[in-house]
Design a protein around this motif. Structure first.
Motif, PDB file in Angstrom:
ATOM      1  N   ASN A  10       0.910  -1.492   0.631  1.00 53.01           N
ATOM      2  CA  ASN A  10      -0.480  -0.135  -0.430  1.00 53.01           C
ATOM      3  C   ASN A  10       0.871   0.828   0.340  1.00 53.01           C
ATOM      4  O   ASN A  10       0.952   1.890   0.942  1.00 53.01           O
ATOM      5  CB  ASN A  10      -1.386   0.272   1.138  1.00 53.01           C
ATOM      6  CG  ASN A  10      -1.460  -1.336   1.081  1.00 53.01           C
ATOM      7  OD1 ASN A  10      -2.071  -1.539   0.096  1.00 53.01           O
ATOM      8  ND2 ASN A  10      -2.170  -1.780   2.571  1.00 53.01           N
ATOM      9  N   PRO A  11       1.847   1.400  -1.123  1.00 55.31           N
ATOM     10  CA  PRO A  11       2.561   2.356  -1.131  1.00 55.31           C
ATOM     11  C   PRO A  11       2.012   3.843  -0.844  1.00 55.31           C
ATOM     12  O   PRO A  11       0.887   3.976  -2.597  1.00 55.31           O
ATOM     13  CB  PRO A  11       3.642   2.317  -2.110  1.00 55.31           C
ATOM     14  CG  PRO A  11       3.045   1.497  -2.670  1.00 55.31           C
ATOM     15  CD  PRO A  11       2.316   0.792  -2.102  1.00 55.31           C
ATOM     16  N   PRO A  12       2.021   5.232  -0.889  1.00 58.50           N
ATOM     17  CA  PRO A  12       1.329   6.030  -1.046  1.00 58.50           C
ATOM     18  C   PRO A  12       1.459   6.786  -2.437  1.00 58.50           C
ATOM     19  O   PRO A  12       2.410   6.728  -2.920  1.00 58.50           O
ATOM     20  CB  PRO A  12       1.499   7.341   0.120  1.00 58.50           C
ATOM     21  CG  PRO A  12       3.275   6.545   0.471  1.00 58.50           C
ATOM     22  CD  PRO A  12       3.102   5.395  -0.168  1.00 58.50           C
ATOM     23  N   TYR A  13       0.077   6.611  -2.979  1.00 59.61           N
ATOM     24  CA  TYR A  13       0.342   7.880  -4.563  1.00 59.61           C
ATOM     25  C   TYR A  13      -1.208   8.174  -4.676  1.00 59.61           C
ATOM     26  O   TYR A  13      -1.758   8.092  -4.331  1.00 59.61           O
ATOM     27  CB  TYR A  13       0.624   6.162  -5.421  1.00 59.61           C
ATOM     28  CG  TYR A  13      -0.021   5.437  -5.926  1.00 59.61           C
ATOM     29  CD1 TYR A  13      -1.497   5.420  -6.469  1.00 59.61           C
ATOM     30  CD2 TYR A  13      -0.555   4.097  -5.140  1.00 59.61           C
ATOM     31  CE1 TYR A  13      -2.164   3.730  -7.167  1.00 59.61           C
ATOM     32  CE2 TYR A  13      -1.258   3.584  -4.779  1.00 59.61           C
ATOM     33  CZ  TYR A  13      -2.104   2.862  -5.407  1.00 59.61           C
ATOM     34  OH  TYR A  13      -2.866   1.867  -5.729  1.00 59.61           O
ATOM     35  N   ASN A  14      -1.341   9.044  -5.993  1.00 61.27           N
ATOM     36  CA  ASN A  14      -2.699   9.753  -6.165  1.00 61.27           C
ATOM     37  C   ASN A  14      -2.308   9.210  -7.878  1.00 61.27           C
ATOM     38  O   ASN A  14      -1.745  10.064  -8.894  1.00 61.27           O
ATOM     39  CB  ASN A  14      -3.048  11.071  -5.363  1.00 61.27           C
ATOM     40  CG  ASN A  14      -3.801  11.497  -5.970  1.00 61.27           C
ATOM     41  OD1 ASN A  14      -4.674  11.350  -6.809  1.00 61.27           O
ATOM     42  ND2 ASN A  14      -4.808  12.107  -5.116  1.00 61.27           N
TER      43      ASN A  14
END
Length: 332
Positions: A10-14
């Motif tokens: 669940n790495p942070p990204y958008n």
């Protein structure tokens, strides 16, 4: 530098922010310049987005036209590029989305660096804990480095910053840190918040002067860290004692040889010792490397217990980094 995030859960990204940035780059020339200043290829989580960004970057370097036609000629995927454009019909809030992409990227890099450091610690790859902690700090500083907005480099901004610094220096002259000697403070404007060298030939009182500066700073309610690579803490305390006003009539030799002290001398000595013990001074006589000093200062800074650091003296400093000259050590 390529960064692999496949092992991160669940790495942070958008993705929406990345799409908006790329869509605006395809539509607006100003957005291309802004994005290339703020972002890099590996700031995009999506490999497809990183590839599109790199293509636009290469076209910009070649000073070629950037459009859906020229980019799709390379990607062979005009459908997805059309989708990017349809989602980015206005460049409103473009800078905000660029910063969002950069922020997510920075967080991913921090997570990756911390996990790598954890793995190194578990595998005991570093024999020296100081080297391990310093290497971890270095990785965090390098991996999370962000590029400032290009506007901040314009001469108008820099001129304002320069004037503000001069105003701050003017205020420090009357309100800031003082060396404690009127003529010296008038000539220098007080102590600058930067590295200051105290240089002179041997045995003229450099250590004594630096210790007097330390004591003068404590009178201004400041905390001091003293790293002495030449003397023991006992020798430093003795020098601080003899500099105390209540012991002006007592010389250093008498303190070194307690048998010469009379009963009245002991009372004066205890009063001076009590006064010194109340000051916010940290003395380190067993630290000899730049890395160790940096770590100790970081820890004291985190506890908000250091305002000024004195190193006596630079030429004796060592480093784990391979260097061939004293100049390289000092520069490091």
């Amino acid at each position: 530098m390529e960064v692999n995030y496949t092992n991160l859960q669940n790495p942070p990204y958008n993705i929406d922010a990345e799409q908006h940035v790329l869509g605006c780059m395809l539509l607006y020339e100003d957005c291309v310049k802004e994005a290339l200043t703020t972002l890099q290829k590996n700031d995009f989580f999506s490999e497809k987005h990183a590839e599109i960004f790199e293509i636009i970057e290469n076209l910009q370097e070649k000073k070629e036209i950037i459009s859906i036609i020229t980019v799709s000629d390379i990607t062979k995927d005009i459908t997805y590029l059309s989708e990017l454009i349809n989602n980015s019909l206005t460049d409103q809030n473009f800078i905000h989305y660029c910063k969002m992409v950069k922020g997510k990227s920075t967080r991913r890099k921090i997570i990756k660096t911390l996990r790598e450091s954890l793995q190194s610690a578990l595998q005991d790859e570093y024999e020296n804990i100081t080297l391990f902690r310093d290497e971890m700090y270095k990785k965090l500083n390098v991996d999370t480095e962000c590029v400032d907005d290009v506007e901040e480099s314009h001469i108008s901004k820099l001129t304002i910053r320069t004037i503000e610094e001069l105003e701050e220096k003017y205020r420090r002259t009357s309100e800031g840190l003082k060396y404690g000697w009127l003529r010296l403070d008038e000539k220098t404007g007080g102590i600058e918040p930067s590295l200051t060298y105290l240089a002179a030939k041997t045995s003229v009182g450099k250590t004594a002067l630096s210790l007097n500066i330390a004591m003068n700073l404590t009178k201004q309610n400041k905390s001091i860290a003293i790293f002495n690579l030449e003397m023991s803490f006992q020798q430093i305390i003795q020098r601080l004692l003899i500099s105390n006003k209540t012991l002006k009539k007592m010389n250093i030799n008498k303190i070194k040889n307690p048998k010469e002290l009379e009963e009245s001398d002991w009372q004066e000595l205890m009063n001076a010792a009590t006064s010194i013990a109340e000051q916010q001074i940290y003395i380190f006589d067993n630290i000899f490397t730049i890395e160790q000093i940096k770590l100790e200062c970081r820890f004291l800074q985190q506890k908000k217990e250091i305002d000024y650091c004195i190193i006596d003296y630079l030429q004796l400093l060592d480093t784990s980094k391979k260097t061939s000259t004293t100049n390289e050590k000092v520069a490091y």
